[in-house]
Design an enzyme around this catalytic site. Structure first.
Site, PDB file in Angstrom:
ATOM      1  N   SER A 138       0.870  -1.196   0.000  1.00 19.76           N
ATOM      2  CA  SER A 138       0.000   0.000   0.000  1.00 19.76           C
ATOM      3  C   SER A 138       0.894   1.229   0.000  1.00 19.76           C
ATOM      4  O   SER A 138       2.067   1.141   0.406  1.00 19.76           O
ATOM      5  CB  SER A 138      -0.853   0.005   1.272  1.00 19.76           C
ATOM      6  OG  SER A 138      -1.492   1.259   1.442  1.00 19.76           O
ATOM      7  N   TYR A 151      -1.750  -0.705  10.475  1.00 18.84           N
ATOM      8  CA  TYR A 151      -1.845  -1.040   9.034  1.00 18.84           C
ATOM      9  C   TYR A 151      -0.532  -0.707   8.336  1.00 18.84           C
ATOM     10  O   TYR A 151       0.013  -1.533   7.592  1.00 18.84           O
ATOM     11  CB  TYR A 151      -3.011  -0.274   8.408  1.00 18.84           C
ATOM     12  CG  TYR A 151      -3.251  -0.611   6.951  1.00 18.84           C
ATOM     13  CD1 TYR A 151      -3.749  -1.859   6.572  1.00 18.84           C
ATOM     14  CD2 TYR A 151      -3.003   0.327   5.937  1.00 18.84           C
ATOM     15  CE1 TYR A 151      -3.975  -2.164   5.227  1.00 18.84           C
ATOM     16  CE2 TYR A 151      -3.231   0.029   4.600  1.00 18.84           C
ATOM     17  CZ  TYR A 151      -3.716  -1.223   4.250  1.00 18.84           C
ATOM     18  OH  TYR A 151      -3.940  -1.515   2.914  1.00 18.84           O
TER      19      TYR A 151
HETATM   20  P1  NDP Z   1     -11.490  -6.111  -0.276  1.00 16.64           P
HETATM   21  O1  NDP Z   1     -11.992  -5.985   1.118  1.00 16.64           O
HETATM   22  O2  NDP Z   1     -12.440  -5.949  -1.401  1.00 16.64           O
HETATM   23  O3  NDP Z   1     -10.714  -7.498  -0.460  1.00 16.64           O
HETATM   24  C1  NDP Z   1     -10.019  -8.115   0.579  1.00 16.64           C
HETATM   25  C2  NDP Z   1      -9.946  -9.601   0.280  1.00 16.64           C
HETATM   26  O4  NDP Z   1      -9.193 -10.230   1.321  1.00 16.64           O
HETATM   27  C3  NDP Z   1     -11.309 -10.250   0.234  1.00 16.64           C
HETATM   28  O5  NDP Z   1     -11.368 -11.092  -0.892  1.00 16.64           O
HETATM   29  C4  NDP Z   1     -11.361 -11.093   1.503  1.00 16.64           C
HETATM   30  O6  NDP Z   1     -12.088 -12.277   1.250  1.00 16.64           O
HETATM   31  C5  NDP Z   1      -9.890 -11.402   1.689  1.00 16.64           C
HETATM   32  N1  NDP Z   1      -9.562 -11.798   3.059  1.00 16.64           N
HETATM   33  C6  NDP Z   1      -9.708 -11.100   4.206  1.00 16.64           C
HETATM   34  N2  NDP Z   1      -9.330 -11.858   5.255  1.00 16.64           N
HETATM   35  C7  NDP Z   1      -8.950 -13.056   4.754  1.00 16.64           C
HETATM   36  C8  NDP Z   1      -8.484 -14.255   5.320  1.00 16.64           C
HETATM   37  N3  NDP Z   1      -8.323 -14.400   6.642  1.00 16.64           N
HETATM   38  N4  NDP Z   1      -8.197 -15.290   4.491  1.00 16.64           N
HETATM   39  C9  NDP Z   1      -8.367 -15.180   3.164  1.00 16.64           C
HETATM   40  N5  NDP Z   1      -8.799 -14.069   2.566  1.00 16.64           N
HETATM   41  C10 NDP Z   1      -9.091 -13.022   3.353  1.00 16.64           C
HETATM   42  O7  NDP Z   1     -10.301  -5.031  -0.390  1.00 16.64           O
HETATM   43  P2  NDP Z   1      -9.171  -4.765  -1.486  1.00 16.64           P
HETATM   44  O8  NDP Z   1      -9.431  -5.475  -2.728  1.00 16.64           O
HETATM   45  O9  NDP Z   1      -8.986  -3.307  -1.515  1.00 16.64           O
HETATM   46  O10 NDP Z   1      -7.901  -5.386  -0.738  1.00 16.64           O
HETATM   47  C11 NDP Z   1      -6.935  -6.194  -1.386  1.00 16.64           C
HETATM   48  C12 NDP Z   1      -5.546  -5.792  -0.909  1.00 16.64           C
HETATM   49  O11 NDP Z   1      -5.260  -4.474  -1.355  1.00 16.64           O
HETATM   50  C13 NDP Z   1      -5.379  -5.756   0.617  1.00 16.64           C
HETATM   51  O12 NDP Z   1      -4.132  -6.328   0.965  1.00 16.64           O
HETATM   52  C14 NDP Z   1      -5.369  -4.264   0.944  1.00 16.64           C
HETATM   53  O13 NDP Z   1      -4.658  -3.973   2.111  1.00 16.64           O
HETATM   54  C15 NDP Z   1      -4.681  -3.721  -0.303  1.00 16.64           C
HETATM   55  N6  NDP Z   1      -4.857  -2.312  -0.547  1.00 16.64           N
HETATM   56  C16 NDP Z   1      -6.091  -1.794  -0.830  1.00 16.64           C
HETATM   57  C17 NDP Z   1      -6.259  -0.432  -1.035  1.00 16.64           C
HETATM   58  C18 NDP Z   1      -7.590   0.191  -1.269  1.00 16.64           C
HETATM   59  O14 NDP Z   1      -7.693   1.441  -1.208  1.00 16.64           O
HETATM   60  N7  NDP Z   1      -8.644  -0.577  -1.565  1.00 16.64           N
HETATM   61  C19 NDP Z   1      -5.110   0.489  -0.991  1.00 16.64           C
HETATM   62  C20 NDP Z   1      -3.857  -0.164  -0.723  1.00 16.64           C
HETATM   63  C21 NDP Z   1      -3.750  -1.515  -0.519  1.00 16.64           C
HETATM   64  P3  NDP Z   1     -13.017 -13.100   2.285  1.00 16.64           P
HETATM   65  O15 NDP Z   1     -13.663 -12.104   3.194  1.00 16.64           O
HETATM   66  O16 NDP Z   1     -13.975 -13.818   1.383  1.00 16.64           O
HETATM   67  O17 NDP Z   1     -12.061 -14.034   2.960  1.00 16.64           O
END
Ligand code: NDP
Length: 244
Positions: A138, A151
């Site tokens: 990030s 974070y």
């Molecule tokens: P979402 O919340 O849409 O996606 C997060 C994903 O992580 C979901 O598919 C969720 O699936 C999965 N997840 C959460 N906990 C677990 C777990 N214990 N095991 C397996 N899967 C898990 O957010 P984003 O797409 O934005 O996030 C994706 C990445 O991008 C993250 O690492 C986030 O920190 C990073 N990021 C996002 C930014 C933003 O502004 N959106 C900016 C910078 C970085 P499920 O609940 O089905 O398990």
């Protein structure tokens, strides 16, 4: 094209969008997350568009669960070309709120989940002398703001772990590439999981005004994967153009 790509956190946001984009180009997707209905829907969307994908219910806080995801990829397709450590969460809050459970979840998912992914995929990549990790960090890996201490610590950890992995694999001449993706604000479900209500409201307002679509991030990830194997895009920082 035709690469076997494993994505954690593939049930929404950046993971889902990247999976769909790569599948359009013929890559073979192996998807992991905890919400089965979402994963089933994404697999059928990919298949309806002519692509190929399988999923395994995966909790990245469990080593066994992440190992089972890797096993599915190896059993089904014989090898792993790309492993995308994408699962993550960002429940911001100031320390005085004492949200210890949120701190622990961030450490477990954002850091332990990344390490388990590396452990599950690296041996087979070493053996085949090729592969690529896409580790999602990030812009918060590079700067910290009030409420974002834990974070940012986890995402700075993603950077450091990735850089050490890059150096180790370069020294071993394994041809394993390491790419860190550091997005700014992206419109996904990320903010939905913030538990501190005033922080959540502020973030929702900010994201509504500023966030870019996850397609933008997916496009940059695809570029890193499609680059010829003798060059590695080691970090992508991708922000909304007007994000300060
Ligand atoms: P979402 O919340 O849409 O996606 C997060 C994903 O992580 C979901 O598919 C969720 O699936 C999965 N997840 C959460 N906990 C677990 C777990 N214990 N095991 C397996 N899967 C898990 O957010 P984003 O797409 O934005 O996030 C994706 C990445 O991008 C993250 O690492 C986030 O920190 C990073 N990021 C996002 C930014 C933003 O502004 N959106 C900016 C910078 C970085 P499920 O609940 O089905 O398990």
């Amino acid at each position: 094209m035709n690469k076997v790509v494993v994505i954690t956190g593939a049930s929404s946001g950046i993971g889902e969008t990247t999976a769909k984009l790569l599948a359009q180009d013929g890559d073979l997707l192996v998807l992991g997350a905890r919400r089965e209905a979402k994963l089933q829907q994404i697999v059928s969307d990919i298949e309806a568009a002519g692509g190929k994908a399988v999923y395994a219910l995966t909790d990245v806080t469990s080593l066994e669960s992440v190992q089972a995801l890797a096993k599915l990829a190896l059993d089904k397709f014989g090898h792993i070309d790309v492993w995308m450590n994408n699962a993550g969460l960002m429940p911001h809050s100031e320390f005085i709120k004492g949200k210890v459970a949120d701190w622990n979840r961030m450490i477990d998912v954002n850091l332990r989940g990344l390490l388990y992914g590396i452990d599950a995929a690296l041996p087979s990549m070493r053996a085949q002398k090729s592969g690529q990790f896409i580790n999602v960090a990030s812009v918060a890996a590079h700067a910290v703001h009030p409420g974002g201490g834990v974070y940012s610590a986890t995402k700075a950890g993603v950077l450091m772990i990735s850089e050490a992995l890059r150096q180790e694999e370069a020294a071993a001449k394994s041809n394993v590439r390491v790419t860190v993706v550091s997005p700014g604000a992206v419109a996904t479900e990320l903010v939905d999981h913030v538990t501190d209500q005033s922080t959540k409201q502020a973030l929702e307002g900010y994201y509504k005004q500023n966030a870019i679509s996850p397609e933008r991030v997916a496009t940059s990830i695809k570029a890193a994967i499609d680059l010829p194997a003798d060059a590695a895009l080691n970090e992508i920082i991708i922000r909304p153009t007007q994000q300060e």
